[in-house]
Design a protein around this motif. Structure first.
Motif, mmCIF file in Angstrom:
data_model
loop_
_atom_site.group_PDB
_atom_site.id
_atom_site.type_symbol
_atom_site.label_atom_id
_atom_site.label_comp_id
_atom_site.label_asym_id
_atom_site.label_seq_id
_atom_site.Cartn_x
_atom_site.Cartn_y
_atom_site.Cartn_z
ATOM 1 N N GLU A 178 -65.961 12.099 -47.129
ATOM 2 C CA GLU A 178 -66.248 13.197 -46.211
ATOM 3 C C GLU A 178 -65.973 14.607 -47.023
ATOM 4 O OE1 GLU A 178 -66.355 11.080 -41.892
ATOM 5 O OE2 GLU A 178 -64.564 11.917 -42.720
ATOM 6 N N LEU A 179 -64.647 14.389 -47.427
ATOM 7 C CA LEU A 179 -64.145 15.613 -48.197
ATOM 8 C C LEU A 179 -65.014 16.191 -49.353
ATOM 9 C CD1 LEU A 179 -60.196 15.053 -47.993
ATOM 10 C CD2 LEU A 179 -61.578 16.958 -46.901
ATOM 11 N N LEU A 180 -65.516 15.323 -50.093
ATOM 12 C CA LEU A 180 -66.304 15.310 -51.558
ATOM 13 C C LEU A 180 -67.667 15.895 -50.833
ATOM 14 C CD1 LEU A 180 -65.382 12.221 -53.552
ATOM 15 C CD2 LEU A 180 -65.059 14.586 -53.905
ATOM 16 N N GLU A 181 -68.034 15.294 -49.977
ATOM 17 C CA GLU A 181 -69.246 15.813 -49.426
ATOM 18 C C GLU A 181 -69.420 17.252 -48.952
ATOM 19 O OE1 GLU A 181 -73.524 16.092 -48.703
ATOM 20 O OE2 GLU A 181 -72.391 14.385 -49.608
ATOM 21 N N VAL A 182 -68.143 17.789 -48.182
ATOM 22 C CA VAL A 182 -67.891 19.012 -47.877
ATOM 23 C C VAL A 182 -67.915 19.855 -49.030
ATOM 24 C CG1 VAL A 182 -66.288 20.902 -46.834
ATOM 25 C CG2 VAL A 182 -67.098 18.658 -45.468
ATOM 26 N N ILE A 183 -66.932 19.491 -49.887
ATOM 27 C CA ILE A 183 -66.842 20.336 -51.247
ATOM 28 C C ILE A 183 -68.154 20.747 -51.778
ATOM 29 C CG2 ILE A 183 -65.686 20.132 -53.418
ATOM 30 C CD1 ILE A 183 -63.351 18.828 -52.033
ATOM 31 N N LYS A 184 -69.029 19.521 -52.166
ATOM 32 C CA LYS A 184 -70.502 19.943 -52.730
ATOM 33 C C LYS A 184 -71.094 21.327 -51.955
ATOM 34 C CE LYS A 184 -71.063 15.093 -53.906
ATOM 35 N NZ LYS A 184 -72.080 14.018 -53.715
ATOM 36 N N GLN A 185 -70.849 21.376 -50.700
ATOM 37 C CA GLN A 185 -71.616 22.553 -50.061
ATOM 38 C C GLN A 185 -71.176 24.084 -49.883
ATOM 39 O OE1 GLN A 185 -73.757 20.756 -46.596
ATOM 40 N NE2 GLN A 185 -72.241 19.263 -46.795
ATOM 41 N N VAL A 186 -69.798 24.074 -50.479
ATOM 42 C CA VAL A 186 -69.032 25.242 -50.284
ATOM 43 C C VAL A 186 -68.735 25.936 -51.506
ATOM 44 C CG1 VAL A 186 -68.065 24.222 -48.072
ATOM 45 C CG2 VAL A 186 -66.600 24.185 -50.192
ATOM 46 N N ASP A 187 -68.301 27.099 -51.549
ATOM 47 C CA ASP A 187 -67.889 27.815 -52.594
ATOM 48 C C ASP A 187 -66.548 27.923 -52.972
ATOM 49 O OD1 ASP A 187 -70.681 29.284 -53.186
ATOM 50 O OD2 ASP A 187 -70.491 29.348 -51.115
ATOM 51 N N ALA A 188 -65.662 27.625 -52.053
ATOM 52 C CA ALA A 188 -64.172 27.978 -52.230
ATOM 53 C C ALA A 188 -63.537 27.086 -51.287
ATOM 54 C CB ALA A 188 -63.536 29.155 -52.221
ATOM 55 N N ASN A 192 -53.130 24.275 -47.946
ATOM 56 C CA ASN A 192 -51.599 24.359 -48.501
ATOM 57 C C ASN A 192 -51.071 23.389 -49.470
ATOM 58 O OD1 ASN A 192 -50.866 22.143 -46.766
ATOM 59 N ND2 ASN A 192 -50.268 23.342 -45.097
ATOM 60 N N ASP A 193 -49.905 23.389 -50.025
ATOM 61 C CA ASP A 193 -49.667 22.647 -51.023
ATOM 62 C C ASP A 193 -49.611 20.992 -50.490
ATOM 63 O OD1 ASP A 193 -47.562 23.058 -49.418
ATOM 64 O OD2 ASP A 193 -45.782 23.194 -50.979
ATOM 65 N N TYR A 194 -49.148 20.882 -49.134
ATOM 66 C CA TYR A 194 -49.446 19.367 -48.817
ATOM 67 C C TYR A 194 -50.672 19.008 -48.510
ATOM 68 C CZ TYR A 194 -48.865 15.505 -45.680
ATOM 69 O OH TYR A 194 -49.046 14.097 -45.367
ATOM 70 N N GLU A 195 -51.745 19.733 -48.076
ATOM 71 C CA GLU A 195 -53.024 19.303 -47.972
ATOM 72 C C GLU A 195 -53.652 19.215 -49.246
ATOM 73 O OE1 GLU A 195 -53.114 22.552 -44.010
ATOM 74 O OE2 GLU A 195 -54.306 23.205 -45.996
ATOM 75 N N ALA A 196 -53.326 20.114 -50.340
ATOM 76 C CA ALA A 196 -53.782 19.842 -51.704
ATOM 77 C C ALA A 196 -53.511 18.403 -52.122
ATOM 78 C CB ALA A 196 -53.323 20.932 -52.717
ATOM 79 N N SER A 197 -52.274 18.010 -51.976
ATOM 80 C CA SER A 197 -51.991 16.832 -52.355
ATOM 81 C C SER A 197 -52.721 15.357 -51.697
ATOM 82 C CB SER A 197 -50.244 16.542 -52.212
ATOM 83 O OG SER A 197 -50.101 16.431 -50.897
ATOM 84 N N VAL A 198 -52.952 15.817 -50.395
ATOM 85 C CA VAL A 198 -53.680 14.772 -49.538
ATOM 86 C C VAL A 198 -55.180 14.901 -50.042
ATOM 87 C CG1 VAL A 198 -54.548 14.259 -47.368
ATOM 88 C CG2 VAL A 198 -52.246 14.958 -47.745
ATOM 89 N N VAL A 199 -55.729 15.952 -50.546
ATOM 90 C CA VAL A 199 -57.110 15.897 -51.067
ATOM 91 C C VAL A 199 -57.241 15.254 -52.301
ATOM 92 C CG1 VAL A 199 -58.781 17.398 -51.664
ATOM 93 C CG2 VAL A 199 -57.880 18.236 -49.896
#
Length: 311
Positions: A178-188, A192-199
């Motif tokens: 789901e995250l990859l699908e969202v990322i395909k549709q947005v520009d940025a 935060n640093d914890y969320e980045a590690s989870v992504v």
């Protein structure tokens, strides 16, 4: 004319009560299976909150034109009045009949431990709220109901408006696909640093790899500043020292407002990140997400002192 910024996300009330004792003295480990406790809370306050509300508050104080997009309950009259008095556009704040506005009830003890209960209320209807991005330079999809976040990303992706996605407290709701699908549709992305590690863990890709296909990914690191990732690589943005550390609630939202204001003013990502760091340092010195105040002169002075930059 100041360019509008659509802010899709939650609006909520936070009720914070302070227990003049310690939970550990009243919650016994061998009786946890039959827990029944009551705490006297002589201190209590109610705050205006929610990610869309907090971002809109900061963006308006900067001189921007926020347009919050949220579903609220019949109890939100004072929140609506507050925004109208501030001159914040309310045309996309939809009142859902027979519901309460989302609210969090938090009890804190002397050790800063917290017991919280969250009622989503009208927020559960956010996917039904229409989004009109006709006059918007940027839009942000901030934490909300999962259905609402997905719906707003899909609708905004069909427009010419640039879209930032802020995962925030909604992080547990999204799997890697789901995250990859969202990322395909947005520009940025704003994380935060914890969320980045989870992504990274859930998508199987590094933040740099993901940033190669976006305008930018901004990763905030609290007192260590922020990292800016673009296709050109990673750039560290130095922190702005706070005058005092009082309450981190809403610091991320303040940072997002600085980012969005900077981008709508044509500052570019580096300078917009600097402005975000400035707002985060101001917010953390004040209790609650919407009680801090600042002037453009104050912002200018902090930018000059820390980065030798100006608005």
């Amino acid at each position: 004319m100041t360019q509008e910024v659509l802010i899709c996300g939650s609006m909520a009330f936070d009720t914070i009560a302070v227990f003049d004792g310690r939970f550990k003295e009243h919650i016994l480990a061998d009786r946890i299976h039959m827990l029944s406790v009551s705490f006297l809370v002589p201190q209590m306050r109610r705050e205006f909150g929610g990610c869309a509300g907090n971002i809109a508050y900061n963006l308006k104080m900067l001189g921007g034109a926020p347009v919050p997009v949220a579903t609220i309950g019949e109890d939100a009259v004072d929140y609506l009045d507050r925004f109208k008095e501030m001159g914040i556009e309310t045309r996309h704040l939809r009142v859902v009949p027979q519901t309460f506005t989302a609210q969090c009830f938090i009890t804190t003890d002397l050790d800063d431990n917290q017991i919280a209960a969250f009622h989503p209320g009208a927020m559960e209807h956010s996917a039904d709220n229409e989004v009109n991005a006709q006059n918007a330079a940027w839009a942000i999809v901030a934490p909300d109901s999962k259905a609402g976040m997905m719906a707003h990303v899909e609708k905004l992706a069909k427009t010419q408006t640039s879209v930032m996605f802020d995962l925030g407290q909604a992080m547990p709701l999204f799997n890697g696909e789901e995250l990859l699908e969202v990322i395909k549709q947005v520009d940025a992305l704003a994380l935060n640093d914890y969320e980045a590690s989870v992504v990274e863990e859930r998508t199987g890709q590094s933040i740099q790899e993901l940033a190669n296909n976006l305008q930018a990914i901004v990763v905030t690191r609290g007192c260590e500043g922020a990292d800016l990732y673009t296709a050109q690589g990673k750039q560290s943005i130095a922190p702005v020292p706070a005058t005092e550390i009082v309450d981190p609630t809403g610091c991320g939202d303040a940072h997002r407002a600085g980012l969005l204001f900077g981008l709508t003013q044509g500052m570019g990502w580096e300078k917009a990140c600097m402005l975000g760091n400035v707002l985060g340092s101001i917010k953390i010195a004040s209790r609650g997400p919407q009680n801090h105040v600042f002037t453009r002169d104050h912002i200018e002075a902090l930018l000059q002192k820390t980065y030798n930059q100006s608005l």
